[in-house]
Design a protein around this motif. Sequence first.
Motif, PDB file in Angstrom:
ATOM      1  N   GLY A 849     -12.294   2.866 -13.075  1.00 45.06           N
ATOM      2  CA  GLY A 849     -11.108   2.696 -12.229  1.00 45.06           C
ATOM      3  C   GLY A 849     -11.408   2.811 -10.747  1.00 45.06           C
ATOM      4  N   PHE A 850     -12.445   3.583 -10.395  1.00 42.57           N
ATOM      5  CA  PHE A 850     -12.786   3.756  -8.986  1.00 42.57           C
ATOM      6  C   PHE A 850     -13.217   2.433  -8.368  1.00 42.57           C
ATOM      7  N   ALA A 853     -10.195  -0.048  -8.185  1.00 42.74           N
ATOM      8  CA  ALA A 853      -9.227   0.325  -7.146  1.00 42.74           C
ATOM      9  C   ALA A 853      -9.772   0.048  -5.751  1.00 42.74           C
ATOM     10  N   VAL A 854     -11.056   0.313  -5.570  1.00 43.52           N
ATOM     11  CA  VAL A 854     -11.658   0.118  -4.253  1.00 43.52           C
ATOM     12  C   VAL A 854     -11.688  -1.359  -3.878  1.00 43.52           C
ATOM     13  N   GLU A 857      -8.127  -2.611  -3.048  1.00 41.81           N
ATOM     14  CA  GLU A 857      -7.659  -2.122  -1.750  1.00 41.81           C
ATOM     15  C   GLU A 857      -8.363  -2.850  -0.603  1.00 41.81           C
ATOM     16  N   HIS A 870      -7.601   4.624   2.382  1.00 46.22           N
ATOM     17  CA  HIS A 870      -7.492   4.402   0.929  1.00 46.22           C
ATOM     18  C   HIS A 870      -8.805   4.738   0.223  1.00 46.22           C
ATOM     19  N   PHE A 871      -9.924   4.400   0.826  1.00 46.54           N
ATOM     20  CA  PHE A 871     -11.220   4.652   0.189  1.00 46.54           C
ATOM     21  C   PHE A 871     -11.453   6.148   0.002  1.00 46.54           C
ATOM     22  N   ASP A 873      -9.167   8.432  -0.275  1.00 46.89           N
ATOM     23  CA  ASP A 873      -8.249   8.894  -1.322  1.00 46.89           C
ATOM     24  C   ASP A 873      -8.763   8.540  -2.714  1.00 46.89           C
ATOM     25  N   LYS A 874      -9.261   7.299  -2.886  1.00 44.28           N
ATOM     26  CA  LYS A 874      -9.758   6.888  -4.207  1.00 44.28           C
ATOM     27  C   LYS A 874     -10.991   7.689  -4.606  1.00 44.28           C
ATOM     28  N   ALA A 877      -9.622  10.991  -5.723  1.00 44.57           N
ATOM     29  CA  ALA A 877      -8.823  10.912  -6.947  1.00 44.57           C
ATOM     30  C   ALA A 877      -9.689  10.696  -8.180  1.00 44.57           C
ATOM     31  N   TYR A 878     -10.770   9.894  -8.057  1.00 39.24           N
ATOM     32  CA  TYR A 878     -11.644   9.610  -9.194  1.00 39.24           C
ATOM     33  C   TYR A 878     -12.852  10.545  -9.242  1.00 39.24           C
ATOM     34  N   SER A 887     -17.292  10.437   2.644  1.00 37.91           N
ATOM     35  CA  SER A 887     -16.739   9.165   2.168  1.00 37.91           C
ATOM     36  C   SER A 887     -16.537   8.192   3.324  1.00 37.91           C
TER      37      SER A 887
END
Length: 948
Positions: A849-850, A853-854, A857, A870-871, A873-874, A877-878, A887
């Motif tokens: 999912g990472f 999602a990346v 986005e 967003h990066f 956060d992802k 989150a993952y 990051s």
Amino acid sequence: MLASAQSSLERHFSALASARVGHDSPVYAFEHGLAVSELAAIRTRLEAQLREVRRPLHEYWLLWSIVAAEVGYSYDGDEYWQSFSQEVPSWRLYGDRNLMRDWFRVFANRFAGFSPRGRWADHFSIISWPITHSILPRYLQAHFAAHLHDMRYDLAQYGDLGIVQLGSLIQRRYYGGSARFRDFLQQTELTARLVLALRDEDIQGDISPIDRSTLGRIVGDLEEHQAVRHQLQEARKVLREARFRSSQSLVGRPVVAPQGGPRDSKDVRVAGAKLMARGTPDGAWRIGIAMPDFTGILRSEDLQISVLDKPRIRFSNDDGRWMPGRALLSYSRQHRPLSALTDAGMAFMEIDGADARLRALLQPFFKLQGSFPLLLKIYEDGVARQVHGNHVRADQGYLIVTSDPLSGDTIAKLELKQVVCAIVGVVAYELSTPAVLAERHFQALKQLRFGYGLRGRVEPVGLLPRRNGESTSTWLPSEEVILRLSADFAVSEFVVVVDAEPAVHIQDAGNSDALVSFGMLPIGVHVVQVTAVAKAPGQRLEPEQLFLQVRSPEPWQESARKQAGVRLVMEPANASLQDVLKGKAKVSALGPRGRFARIDTFIRDAHGHDPAPLALGNLDLPIDSNAMDRVLQKLDSDAVMGRIESAARIDIDISSDELGHDRLSFHQEVQPLRWKLEHRDRSLLARLVDEAGADQAVVVRRYDLRNPDRYVAVKTGDCYAGVSVPAPGALFVARHRGRRYAAVVSLRERVTSLADLGARVDIGATRHTRDRTVAMLLVHYRRWHGARALGPLSSVHRSKVLSAFELQLARILCRGTWADRANACLTTQGLQQSNQFDQLQREVGGSPGFAIAVSDEAFKCSDVRDLEHHFVDKAHAYRVSSDTVLSAMALALAFCPAEVRFDNWLRGQEMLRALIANPTLVRGAYLAKLAKDIGRSPGEERVAREST
């Protein structure tokens, strides 16, 4: 002949120095008083002596200084020593620049001569002497005349300032023009004395700060062009009239002036922003903030835009997202809607990282003016704007904004109508005042703490009024200020007070208008308070207060641009041309639909000339940033960039028939060390121009295009004469005092295919650790990235080298063959590209999912800064990385390696080791870059493929 000329000039300058003792006026080498023929004879003899002896002789040091000052007066502003060698050809072989500086220092010591100061003089430590001793070089004379004309009323007002203060004022008030003229203005004492000499040239008998014959020569050159002659004559007229008025006041005929002198605009400026509201089709009101003019606020305190580089800002009712400090300028005079308002004095904006002075200046403007209830006047354009002073006038429409509902009695007396407003914590009412107000109206207004305002008008005779808000009008120093007073009731008298002066009573006004003339007021903001005394007893009326702002006239070109029907907009404001070409700044154009505009570029030299303007195209108005990007990319060609690199100013101009024109100007500073290309004997040479007096303190290295991470040492002396460029090109780097001056130079080659654009780039292997290798590659990358591009295809060759470094970085950070396959994915198309992307996405690692999602986005976000949010956060989150800084660095390495820098080297190596140990995070960042480069959503393509 040379010996007698030397002796004669020594006597001449000694006499000048003696005459100026006690007058605080230095002597300049340009004040030699020699005729043109005498100068030519001296220059010819010096050239012959230099060719014969092969060194400049010290016994003629004063003659050499005069010749150098003459060259400084006439050179074109590009390269001083080249101009000097044209006048004295043997200087190129036998001259000594340091010796020339030493001779000017001798001149300063012996004859109380001028000594250049400031940042520009420090950087150009040799040529600053002959240039400043030429007083006003010809290539700057048009700039000086225009600046003097623009400031003529300011200088007339402050003509009694000291030399240092006057020169500082001249420097601070320069907001446009060329970078070279801005550097010249750093010689504040020189410019102040030049202004005073031009003003007082007609006074006989006094000691002039500049020799009269020399000043006459400068004025004669200034007046060669009609436009410059007009500007100079008008400026000198204003200055001399001000001097005459001042001298009259000294002999017993005082000039009537407001007590304490005219007020400066910043002293009476009302801090805080105002509310404004716009009506909606359904009858509701959308309330927001009329943002102040932040650019003008900084300018009023003589602060440069660069003070906003370190701070950051955000709106209090926003999502907490911080923005760069310079973003504040893009909100100047803009309308910002509000979603909630709980206190009229609340701060709607925050600033972080600002010094104490900047914080104290801006914070008052981050709050709303006044307190509840607030009064907004509804104008003819349907927009309601907050009224300064809360004064109501007859026969007008208003919007009352308050935090609590008003009483039924107040609503009934004023016949208010409650309206809907899309804002939390506010109640709004519409008020329509009758032509004649009754007693009940006065009572209700008093309960709201609103006053009844005298209906007064400010009308310049024969001109349209310049309005600057509800109670402020703007005038020029040359205009007679006339105030027309009228009232909606019987008046026994008007009482007028100006700037706390004694009150003036105008009696028996009756119902007719009263005209009051204040004459021509000095520059500044003047406060006028008018009280109408009613004939009917018992009426107590609040005085009306008006602000009359008297300012210097704007240059007609700028004034015309403000009235134009087309306008160029750049966000963020004050970005560089490179920011625009690299997509870091956006340019758009405003104008009426159905019309088209022409876009042109002017690449101007030091004189402001462009021999070959570049037409970019015609576009339909309005023009969005994407359309503007497409036409501006024409500037990124190799031939055009070569011209831009050596230009003093670049103008992007938009014009549309009778709608007028607008422009964006980008100024470029002259570097004391810089590289130039010269064609000599059918070969191309890279030549180092040294106008800093660096000489042997400069270290030069060459990095060939084939081996961009390995250097070859080059003799500095050879670079001054010009060195050949190895095929297909190279990067030349000169280092001096910790600064780097670099240029990528390439040769013109026969190109038959893309493969011919330079040889294969070979980045050498290293025995260092991975983190150390990455750090070294970043240093090389920044070196090539920041270099100027000179010569044919140089920008293409530089891009190829940068791509090679980017691939090498990706190989180390992503491990294995992932980076090579990602690079190959860019060259494929269609289904093959989609399959390759899916495989790379599956190999990112961690949770599937990472990566999905990346990549999604990355496709949605138009800006790397938005993607970074967003990066991070992802990744969190993952559970790929909880370190937000790490990051963000991974994403920066993938998108813009040149911006990755370490304040602490040990900390930087530690972070690089952490990145290398987390290939999932790094591959995710490079996958986002790949998705962005592909230009379409892999997720959408996957759905389309599965549906078939």
